[in-house]
Design an enzyme around this catalytic site. Structure first.
Site, PDB file in Angstrom:
ATOM      1  N   GLU B 166       0.831  -1.212   0.000  1.00  0.00           N
ATOM      2  CA  GLU B 166       0.000   0.000   0.000  1.00  0.00           C
ATOM      3  C   GLU B 166       0.858   1.252   0.000  1.00  0.00           C
ATOM      4  O   GLU B 166       2.030   1.219   0.377  1.00  0.00           O
ATOM      5  CB  GLU B 166      -0.929   0.020   1.212  1.00  0.00           C
ATOM      6  N   GLU B 308       4.500  -0.742   1.161  1.00  0.00           N
ATOM      7  CA  GLU B 308       4.594  -0.971  -0.293  1.00  0.00           C
ATOM      8  C   GLU B 308       4.591  -2.459  -0.645  1.00  0.00           C
ATOM      9  O   GLU B 308       4.638  -2.818  -1.813  1.00  0.00           O
ATOM     10  CB  GLU B 308       5.873  -0.355  -0.908  1.00  0.00           C
TER      11      GLU B 308
END
Lengths: 341, 341
Positions: B166, B308
């Site tokens: 994310e 991420e």
């Protein structure tokens, strides 16, 4: 993974750290991967080394001390496992395939006749060492030959990063005695169950190793300790580590046995420490003590205790990622990403 | 990595454990890799799943609560990082390349206009959520839409193993509030510095989150908590986790934000726990508390705190190796290797 042996080259380190700090991430947000990256730069003497290829070399040999009942497995397993490696059936083989590493198998001195197989590298020093409880495991000449064969094997390897693994029934005993003599740690703190000794077996192993240790002076040189207690596979691995370090290539140090080889290599050439990346903390009793003495923090802690290079192999993708961070990741400037408000 | 939500299917587990115990290694010698292998078998409902392909999906969205000064970085960074992902310059991109995983980037609701890029998957629920300190972050319909889009994205993924990452300035605040509401842990135990707040910033963030938490009842359902506090990227990730679990595919749970999404997914469908493999323990304060509450032991602990999907990606080679152990490693019988003496 950065040991106390790393070069304190602060100008170079600062350049690499600035490069890392300008990557598109908050400062320090990649944690140990950043520390590994710095160490890879030190090992290669390049600020952004591209590390694409990794090779595992497995050294196999037998140990005379196995006759003292220090292992849960019969000595024949060393030879059987060499064939398993060659048939690509062992953990090291499937892990290497999973992480994209190649594998070489070296007979450094398995008991019995030489194994005839087209993929096996025959570097036999002898059919196993002698029993180090009662006499030196090998002669000084054999030890030199093993170190030299290891250096040469490192030179023949074209990979960017070298992993070393081992197979040898009885070799946790050899590793314990090496660490005892070269780090000054008590045998009782280093000895462990190896592949699976029970309580009685552990007590027996401890007695045998105390007797073996008492046979020599406490202040042996690394080469002498290797000859007195080492296996052919451990001495050859130490030589390969020295060879890899000389060519500025990072070495992924596997577990208990490999760390003993690293300690011997460091005793011969302290500057080799710059190249050693500790991969995995073994569940074998004593490895933690060794690592603490080296001030080393391994990349992984998966409670494995197999050897063969399995821990080194699983750390390779993290090392590859750390290298890729240096070579391929964008900077705030190149990506047009804003810094802190 | 085995959570309390794993199915207690002891007959199946016994079959898998016997398979593992007959591989050519001492029992238990591969430590956590063996535990991961068992969990992969449970997740896939196959005794020896072959897991060859891994895909990372990165969900990006903005958070209204960013207006409260809860992040060290400006909101524009979310959008800038989406472009960085698309240009393959972020840590997630270079790590994915290093470990052989593919990457998808999803706009779940980045602030401002939609980003026009051929490789970006546009699943925008809105231009960022509302400020959850003063009102629900999203409507119930938006939350459902996000969950549904996530389920669909999982369905469209052909990989054997799914990683989720994310990007969203302010999303450690959303994750903290979700974990607070769904696990019952105090805000003060969960709140942390995110991408790098100083002491004053941390105090401010804590005050804002306490106020946001006080706005609703303590016993929210998972869907309601997601709507009140979640980001579009977190809700969509929770939906994707539910979709992946439904198709019996293992999910590598990344860090603090991804674990909050997992907690929401578990609140909606507790059986999804069978599929969750916790990849990495984040350095972000609070992740350890979440993991303890879930009885989860991640594969890696590299002190990263980037998100991420970086932690999930670095665990993928270990997961692949665990799968390869089940499918490709020889047994004592097949390799002709002797057991303990």
């Amino acid at each position: 993974m950065t040991g106390r042996h790393a070069d304190p080259d602060s100008g170079f380190d600062r350049t690499v750290q600035d490069l890392i700090d300008n990557k598109t991430k908050p400062q320090g947000a990649l944690g140990q991967v950043e520390a590994v990256a710095l160490q890879l730069a030190r090992a290669t003497r390049e600020t952004a080394p591209r590390l694409a290829a990794c090779e595992l070399t497995i050294f196999a040999a037998d140990h005379g001390i196995a006759a003292e009942g220090v292992s849960a497995y019969p000595q024949a397993v060393t030879r059987e496992m060499v064939l398993n490696f060659l048939n690509r059936g062992a953990a090291a083989n499937v892990f290497a395939e999973a992480v994209g590493a190649t594998v070489r198998v070296v007979d450094a001195g398995v008991a019995g006749q030489a194994i005839d197989h087209p993929d096996l590298l025959n570097r036999r020093i002898g059919p196993g060492t002698r029993n180090c409880r009662v006499e030196p495991a090998m002669s000084a000449v054999q030890c030199d030959d093993a170190l030299q064969a290891g250096r040469q094997l490192a030179g023949e390897c074209a990979a960017d990063v070298l992993c070393f693994g081992e197979m040898g029934i009885g070799n946790t005993s050899a590793a314990t005695l090496l660490a005892h003599k070269l780090l000054g740690l008590p045998v009782a703190d280093l000895v462990g169950r190896g592949t699976g000794l029970d309580d009685a077996g552990l007590a027996q192993k401890t007695d045998v190793l105390e007797a073996a240790a008492a046979r020599t002076a406490p202040d042996l040189t690394a080469a002498r300790a290797l000859a007195e207690y080492g296996g052919f596979e451990i001495a050859m691995m130490a030589g390969a580590m020295l060879g890899a370090a000389l060519s500025n290539r990072p070495i992924l140090v596997d577990g208990f046995i490999s760390t003993a080889a690293a300690i011997a290599a460091l005793g011969i050439e302290p500057a080799a420490g710059r190249s050693l990346v500790y991969a995995h903390r073994s569940a074998e009793h004593g490895h933690r003590r060794m690592l603490d003495a080296l001030d080393a923090r391994p990349i992984l802690d998966l409670q494995m205790r197999l050897g063969e290079g399995t821990g080194a192999l699983l750390a390779w993708p993290v090392v590859k990622a750390a290298s890729a961070m240096l070579t391929d990741m964008a900077s705030f400037e190149s990506a047009g990403v804003s810094g802190p408000a």
